[in-house]
Design an enzyme around this catalytic site. Structure first.
Site, PDB file in Angstrom:
ATOM      1  N   ARG A 149       0.635  -1.409   0.261  1.00  0.00           N
ATOM      2  CA  ARG A 149       0.029   0.088   0.003  1.00  0.00           C
ATOM      3  C   ARG A 149       0.587   1.260  -0.034  1.00  0.00           C
ATOM      4  O   ARG A 149       0.444   2.142  -0.855  1.00  0.00           O
ATOM      5  CB  ARG A 149      -0.901   0.025   1.086  1.00  0.00           C
ATOM      6  CG  ARG A 149      -1.842   1.171   1.202  1.00  0.00           C
ATOM      7  CD  ARG A 149      -2.777   0.960   2.543  1.00  0.00           C
ATOM      8  NE  ARG A 149      -3.779   1.956   2.343  1.00  0.00           N
ATOM      9  CZ  ARG A 149      -4.095   2.690   3.631  1.00  0.00           C
ATOM     10  NH1 ARG A 149      -3.649   2.421   4.635  1.00  0.00           N
ATOM     11  NH2 ARG A 149      -4.876   3.784   3.375  1.00  0.00           N
ATOM     12  N   HIS A 180       0.994   4.107  -2.961  1.00  0.00           N
ATOM     13  CA  HIS A 180       0.592   5.540  -2.489  1.00  0.00           C
ATOM     14  C   HIS A 180       1.790   6.321  -3.042  1.00  0.00           C
ATOM     15  O   HIS A 180       1.688   7.511  -3.163  1.00  0.00           O
ATOM     16  CB  HIS A 180       0.282   5.541  -0.944  1.00  0.00           C
ATOM     17  CG  HIS A 180      -1.168   5.294  -0.569  1.00  0.00           C
ATOM     18  ND1 HIS A 180      -2.023   5.905   0.121  1.00  0.00           N
ATOM     19  CD2 HIS A 180      -1.860   4.267  -0.981  1.00  0.00           C
ATOM     20  CE1 HIS A 180      -3.139   5.451   0.352  1.00  0.00           C
ATOM     21  NE2 HIS A 180      -2.933   4.299  -0.358  1.00  0.00           N
ATOM     22  N   ASN A 218      -3.381   9.398   3.840  1.00  0.00           N
ATOM     23  CA  ASN A 218      -2.078   8.896   3.942  1.00  0.00           C
ATOM     24  C   ASN A 218      -1.880   8.509   5.466  1.00  0.00           C
ATOM     25  O   ASN A 218      -1.068   7.998   5.928  1.00  0.00           O
ATOM     26  CB  ASN A 218      -0.836   9.356   3.366  1.00  0.00           C
ATOM     27  CG  ASN A 218      -0.769   9.346   1.878  1.00  0.00           C
ATOM     28  OD1 ASN A 218      -1.327   8.373   1.411  1.00  0.00           O
ATOM     29  ND2 ASN A 218       0.104  10.069   1.312  1.00  0.00           N
ATOM     30  N   HIS A 240      -6.093  -6.289  -2.764  1.00  0.00           N
ATOM     31  CA  HIS A 240      -6.998  -6.490  -1.605  1.00  0.00           C
ATOM     32  C   HIS A 240      -6.878  -7.800  -1.265  1.00  0.00           C
ATOM     33  O   HIS A 240      -7.660  -8.031  -0.216  1.00  0.00           O
ATOM     34  CB  HIS A 240      -8.278  -5.780  -2.119  1.00  0.00           C
ATOM     35  CG  HIS A 240      -8.214  -4.328  -2.136  1.00  0.00           C
ATOM     36  ND1 HIS A 240      -9.245  -3.584  -2.517  1.00  0.00           N
ATOM     37  CD2 HIS A 240      -7.477  -3.428  -1.911  1.00  0.00           C
ATOM     38  CE1 HIS A 240      -9.100  -2.104  -2.259  1.00  0.00           C
ATOM     39  NE2 HIS A 240      -7.594  -2.187  -2.195  1.00  0.00           N
TER      40      HIS A 240
END
Length: 328
Positions: free
Chosen positions: A58, A62, A90, A190
């Site tokens: 993740r 990001h 974040n 996911h």
């Protein structure tokens, strides 16, 4: 041999100039212990903290989707600048991922000071952790430099949120050069990790006049989530696994879950409902090999998104701060 060499030269000539500077062997001579050090740090961290793989994946995404894969998300804010990691979206990035990169950077600096960028450390860590939890191997070319810019104000609009429609997600990914199929494959990340209750609570309580929860949920799943998240407003750390069946294994169960009403986020289930994305959900649910191949290809593409090379970046001494303080 002339023809194959000519073909390779022509193929390389079509690569963006920054990407052509990357190589899987970039540190083989300047820091030969880079990869062994990374393997040891990664293995130890993942064994001790099993959420590290999902957290790092993740963090990597990001990072890459905002300023490019340049470790800008690792920068800490100071009195002159509010950095990316303090943007609202974040703030929930798990600490385990930051800790892993810090540990790796310290160990590598001892052996090879000023050689290996934080951006490359994050890219390799992400790939190796995906493999460690059962996911596909893909090549990571090295030679990225760390960026000079990290601003919270630049984050909004560059990352998908749980409230987006499929059209909005498709538009966002398309703006960054990714197809609908690549978006669905990347969302398969996911299959590991978790989401906080606040991200899907609107599907659990007072959903409509006729249903207390979103009727597209499997009823038993919805009831379990309602119990789990009952006190989420007072305990904001409450969270659920993205994949309730095999939460710690990188596999294609995420897509199978969508077909069974076990998609946690509204954006997850929307991929199964929308005619533009459902064929890919069906494909990856039926064929894990197809998912792994598509995910690996998409991650290779993500890993070189808007990278910095040469004088467009630096090799930071510390991953959480620029080598020179930025005052504007």
């Amino acid at each position: 041999m002339a023809m194959p060499l000519l073909f390779i030269a022509l193929a390389l000539s079509f690569l963006p100039h920054t990407q052509s500077k990357l190589s899987a062997a970039y540190y083989d001579k300047t820091c030969p212990l880079f990869k062994p050090i990374m393997r040891e740090i990664i293995s130890t961290k993942q064994i001790n903290d099993p959420t590290t793989a999902a957290a790092t994946l993740r963090l990597f995404f990001h990072d890459c989707m905002v300023e490019g894969c340049d470790a800008s998300v690792l920068i800490s804010s100071n009195s002159f600048n509010t950095a990316e990691r303090d943007a609202d979206i974040n703030l929930s990035l798990p600490g385990d991922s930051f800790d892993l990169i810090t540990r790796a950077k310290i160990a590598i600096e001892v052996q090879c000071p000023g050689i290996v960028s934080c951006a490359d450390i994050l890219a390799i860590a992400t790939r190796d952790l995906i493999v460690m939890v059962g996911g596909p191997y893909y090549e990571v070319r090295l030679g990225r430099k760390d960026g000079f810019i990290s601003k919270a104000s630049r984050v909004d609009g560059n990352l998908a949120t749980s409230s987006m429609s499929v059209s909005e997600m498709l538009s966002l990914f398309e703006s960054k050069g990714f197809t609908a199929q690549e978006m669905v494959a990347l969302t398969g990340a996911h299959t590991i990790g978790f989401s906080h209750c606040k991200e899907f609570s609107h599907r659990l309580y007072n959903f409509s006049k006729t249903s207390e929860f979103d009727p597209t949920y499997n009823p038993k799943y919805a009831e379990a989530l309602r119990k789990l998240c009952a006190k989420y407003t007072s305990n904001t750390a409450m969270a659920a696994f993205n994949d309730v069946v095999t939460p710690s294994k990188f596999d294609n169960m995420y897509y199978l879950n969508l077909k069974r009403g076990l998609g946690l986020l509204s954006t997850d289930h929307a991929l199964y409902l929308d005619s533009r994305t459902r064929p890919y959900v069906d494909l990856y649910a039926a064929n894990q090999t197809a998912f792994f191949q598509a995910f690996a290809h998409a991650m290779e593409k993500v890993s070189v998104h808007k990278i910095k090379t040469g004088r467009k970046g630096e090799v930071r001494r510390r991953c959480d701060s620029f080598n020179n303080i930025k005052t504007s």
